[in-house]
Design a protein around this motif. Structure first.
Motif, PDB file in Angstrom:
ATOM      1  N   ARG A   4       0.939  -1.307  -0.132  1.00 20.37           N
ATOM      2  CA  ARG A   4      -0.058   0.176  -0.080  1.00 20.37           C
ATOM      3  C   ARG A   4       0.890   1.331  -0.002  1.00 20.37           C
ATOM      4  O   ARG A   4       0.663   2.132  -0.562  1.00 20.37           O
ATOM      5  N   MET A  84      -6.322  -0.695  -5.351  1.00 21.06           N
ATOM      6  CA  MET A  84      -5.936  -1.323  -4.065  1.00 21.06           C
ATOM      7  C   MET A  84      -6.762  -2.089  -3.364  1.00 21.06           C
ATOM      8  O   MET A  84      -6.598  -2.987  -2.570  1.00 21.06           O
ATOM      9  N   ARG A 121      -8.237   1.245   1.497  1.00 21.47           N
ATOM     10  CA  ARG A 121      -6.760   0.660   1.515  1.00 21.47           C
ATOM     11  C   ARG A 121      -5.737   1.837   1.720  1.00 21.47           C
ATOM     12  O   ARG A 121      -4.818   1.665   2.058  1.00 21.47           O
TER      13      ARG A 121
END
Length: 292
Positions: A4, A84, A121
């Motif tokens: 991330r 994501m 995310r």
């Protein structure tokens, strides 16, 4: 698969390295060459800005910083940030969906639903605040049959929060920028309160939380972004853009995008509602909200 942090860092670096021109950095020109931008937001000096303005390249305040803004590339970066969520199969760590909805009523008419995708995310704190305020039912009902006339405690969530986006209104409309809403403390847009679970313990203003990443750009209509009174002073207020809004990049944290109901927001509300200095002449209210 990139982490991330790596994806967010890559998105920010791509925005700063030529995708969007910022004063004092190298900017890629349409012919492939580069030059140093030292004019900030001033753009062309003298009367050259007016010639560019007549060519449809924006006013003087846009030509320096935003003249070489690559909207298509910024939208691709936005897609990467939202993608994501696919790693979690559209479910975050708290077993909540990354999709929320707002049922908005215009002047007492039947409400229409606006569905919003959250970049949970990439921006977990900002999205968690927005999602929890959508899920919390606003405590405005008094029960006359109660001896002590207390509020209904069943409407207070586990964090002691009895305020949310339900029954709040659109307090300002900037037709070329977006719709401002989410003031849970009043109806004028002068203040707001974030969810207690994300509030910063060290904030000078109660019920606020710090800025997160600016990885998502305001590169088109339907971007959902926090409104704040300054750095690290996010509360509950937010804006849904109706156009490309480069002036919001780097100032407000964008965290979501409208997936359904954008035509209603733009055509029925932004373009058709009469306003007085930005304040709508009719009541535009969120009558219901929650997670999908």
């Amino acid at each position: 698969m990139l982490s991330r942090a790596a994806i967010v860092e890559n998105a920010i670096s791509r925005r700063l390295n030529g995708v969007v021109g910022v004063g004092g950095v190298m900017v890629k020109l349409p012919n492939g060459s580069s030059r140093q931008m030292g004019t900030g937001t001033r753009g062309a000096r003298g009367h050259g800005w007016f010639k560019k303005y007549r060519e449809g390249k924006g006013g003087r305040h846009l030509q320096g910083r935003y003249h070489y803004r690559n909207v298509d590339e910024l939208l691709k970066i936005n897609d990467e940030v939202f993608s994501m969520n696919d790693d979690d199969n559209n479910i975050d760590n708290n077993n909540n969906s990354n999709m929320v909805y707002l049922d908005i009523s215009l002047d007492g008419e039947e409400s229409k639903r606006v569905c919003i995708e959250l970049a949970s995310r990439a921006l977990p704190t900002t999205c968690s605040n927005f999602q929890k305020l959508c899920q919390t039912k606003t405590n405005i009902v008094k029960h006359d049959n109660d001896d002590d006339n207390d509020d209904d405690d069943s409407r207070i969530d586990g964090d002691g929060c009895d305020w949310g986006y339900e029954y709040t209104n659109v307090f300002k409309i900037e037709k070329s920028v977006g719709l401002c809403m989410g003031d849970v403390a009043g109806r004028g847009g002068k203040g707001g309160m974030c969810h207690p679970s994300v509030a910063s313990a060290h904030a000078k203003i109660p019920y606020t939380f710090p800025h997160e990443s600016h990885a998502i750009s305001h590169a088109g209509p339907g971007i959902v972004s926090m409104l704040s009174s300054g750095l690290d002073k996010n509360d509950s207020r937010f804006i849904i853009t109706t156009n490309d809004a480069p002036q919001l990049d780097g100032r407000y944290v964008a965290f979501g995008r409208v997936k359904e109901g954008l035509d209603y927001l733009i055509n029925d509300i932004a373009e058709n509602v009469y306003t007085r200095r930005g304040k709508p002449a009719v009541d535009i209210q969120i009558v219901s909200c929650g997670s999908l």
